[in-house]
Enzyme design. Structure first.
Site, PDB file in Angstrom:
ATOM      1  N   ASP A 162      60.306  65.699  14.666  1.00 53.68           N
ATOM      2  CA  ASP A 162      59.383  66.069  15.734  1.00 53.68           C
ATOM      3  C   ASP A 162      59.261  64.964  16.781  1.00 53.68           C
ATOM      4  O   ASP A 162      58.617  65.169  17.819  1.00 53.68           O
ATOM      5  CB  ASP A 162      57.997  66.406  15.174  1.00 53.68           C
ATOM      6  CG  ASP A 162      57.385  65.280  14.369  1.00 53.68           C
ATOM      7  OD1 ASP A 162      57.960  64.926  13.330  1.00 53.68           O
ATOM      8  OD2 ASP A 162      56.346  64.739  14.782  1.00 53.68           O
TER       9      ASP A 162
ATOM     10  N   ARG B   9      61.481  69.086  21.515  1.00 54.32           N
ATOM     11  CA  ARG B   9      61.967  68.232  20.424  1.00 54.32           C
ATOM     12  C   ARG B   9      62.867  69.020  19.475  1.00 54.32           C
ATOM     13  O   ARG B   9      62.889  70.251  19.507  1.00 54.32           O
ATOM     14  CB  ARG B   9      60.771  67.686  19.626  1.00 54.32           C
ATOM     15  CG  ARG B   9      59.739  66.977  20.476  1.00 54.32           C
ATOM     16  CD  ARG B   9      58.306  67.401  20.102  1.00 54.32           C
ATOM     17  NE  ARG B   9      57.345  66.876  21.072  1.00 54.32           N
ATOM     18  CZ  ARG B   9      56.813  65.671  21.014  1.00 54.32           C
ATOM     19  NH1 ARG B   9      57.106  64.866  20.010  1.00 54.32           N
ATOM     20  NH2 ARG B   9      55.984  65.258  21.939  1.00 54.32           N
TER      21      ARG B   9
END
Length: 487
Positions: A245, A176
């Protein structure tokens, strides 16, 4: 299953090796045959006890190297510090016809990154993620996939007591934006470089020979993210939690928590009840995506070492988004060419839809049925299925005059245009009330609706007359449904 695990080859600081927490008396809920084909698994076998044990976390295949990854991120615009896989455990990769896919168990128990959580997922949210992952893939939206869903009668406490579940999700990688932020904010430039080199080597190998591969990585991720969000906007999808995230380094839709498909069109609609400020509203998805790319650029800057070049790479976001959204909207309106004045036509359409709270999916699907060869005195009746979606019918009529004129300008044919528009405007999307119906049946031990809904959503553009009810406007009770960050 011949697992491999390239992420496990990174230094130990990037993850924690651990075993899943066994799920008591797991049972099969549903599986996706299309996802199974991506990793060479026979979907007919997935309901067998051995596979249920594996994909509930109760039995780990010998070649698997289970781990949970660490990452950090910005949540709702604020730096949240260390996060990580709080309830997800990566089993490893399986090779398929399109390359390796990582298999990850979501809801497989506590990890060092659980942050006061129990590491479990509940049946309710797991059904939503399972169905939406596969529905988005069928719509052509870049996304993670969902292989299988298992459940258990183990109780999990959220707002109420619910039952536990595990969804097996798949992606080439689960790295991510926040994975890079983690090392940047800790001042760990060597780990930052190791992660970037790994991502480039395994997922962007064409960038290895570039003069500045880290700059090219930012450039390509920015473009992919912009194009992904253009897809979201074009199908009326709202993510709900666009934290860094939850942003994939591959530009694919990641982490289906609170999400929604637009029904009564409202550019300011907020699908996540937790999002009180509306940061992740439908209209804000485009600028927030850009903001998230800035956060990634900031994390990569120690490697790129050229601030002006990084800013230039980020400038590509607006162009990439605009080009893709323009392409998608032209297709949605059955326009095969681009002409001066198209933007004004589109803006007027969205404004009219917003003011009338027109159902997003039904509008575009029915627009494909609009005919050019209609006499003036028959036009209101002929347009009724589409026209009746609007309270301001004269407003629609005025826009339709402009739209018909635009179609005639390029010599549009009703039959070919209808066919083309029905290939890009879905009849079936995962409306909240459809998901809720499947969830309530599953909570009472009937999992057939999950599989039926999956089968419908895998063919979103087909007429499916036997499933006509699944394309209807939501019932009145659906207006009270809310989704939040709780899962």
């Amino acid at each position: 299953m011949p697992f491999d695990n390239s992420f496990a080859e990174l230094p130990p600081a990037f993850y924690t090796r651990l075993m899943p927490t066994p799920l008591p008396a797991p049972y099969f809920v549903a599986a996706s045959s299309k996802a199974a084909s991506l990793v060479g698994l026979d979907p007919a076998l997935l309901s067998q006890p051995d596979f249920v044990e594996v994909f509930s976390g109760n039995h780990v295949p010998p070649r698997s190297q289970p781990l949970s990854a660490v990452y950090s991120g910005h949540q709702f615009g604020h730096w949240a510090g260390q996060l990580g896989d709080g309830r997800a455990i990566l089993l490893g990769q399986l090779n398929g016809p399109h390359g390796p896919m990582e298999l990850q168990l979501k809801g497989a128990g506590m990890t060092p990154y659980s942050r006061m959580g129990d590491g479990r997922a509940v049946l309710r949210s797991s059904i939503r993620e399972f169905l939406c992952s596969e529905a988005m893939a069928a719509l052509g939206v870049p996304t993670t996939r969902a292989l299988m869903l298992t459940g258990s009668n183990q109780q999990v406490i959220r707002e109420t007591i619910e039952s536990a579940a595990v969804v097996t999700r798949m992606a080439p990688s689960f790295v991510r934006f926040g994975s890079f932020e983690h090392w940047h904010y800790r001042g760990k430039q060597e780990e930052l470089r190791i992660l970037a080199d790994y991502v480039i080597r395994d997922f962007y190998p064409e960038l290895q020979s570039a003069e500045n591969p880290y700059l090219e990585l930012l450039t390509e991720v920015t473009r992919r993210t912009a194009r992904m969000i253009a897809h979201w906007q074009a199908v009326g999808f709202m993510h709900g939690v666009m934290n860094t995230d939850n942003m994939s380094i591959l530009g694919i839709t990641l982490d289906y928590g609170p999400f929604g498909f637009m029904e009564a069109f409202d550019v300011d609609h907020i699908c996540n009840h937790t999002d009180q400020g509306g940061r992740y509203s439908y209209a804000n998805q485009v600028p927030v995506g850009h903001w998230n790319c800035y956060a990634l650029a900031n994390a990569l800057l120690p490697l790129i070492q050229d601030k002006e070049a990084a800013e230039a790479a980020l400038d590509g976001y607006i162009e990439a988004y605009g080009d893709k959204f323009d392409e998608l909207v032209h297709a949605k309106l059955g326009l095969s060419t681009s002409q001066e004045g198209d933007r004004a036509l589109f803006d007027a359409m969205f404004k009219l839809m917003h003011e009338n709270h027109v159902d997003f999916t039904l509008f575009f699907r029915r627009l494909g049925e609009l005919r050019l060869d209609v006499m003036d005195h028959d036009r209101n009746e002929a347009d009724a299925p589409l026209r009746d979606l609007f309270l301001d019918r004269p407003g629609f009529d005025a826009w339709a005059v402009e739209y018909r004129a635009r179609l005639r300008q390029e010599g549009s044919s009703d039959a070919s245009r209808r066919e083309a528009m029905h290939r890009v405007n879905p009849k079936y999307v995962l409306r909240n009330y459809l998901a809720q119906t499947a969830i309530e049946k599953a909570q009472n031990g009937d999992y057939t609706e999950v599989s039926k809904l999956l089968a419908i959503l895998e063919r979103p553009y087909d007429e499916q007359p036997e499933n006509e009810a699944y394309a209807a406007l939501p019932p009145d009770w659906a207006s009270h449904l809310e989704v939040s960050c709780s899962s």
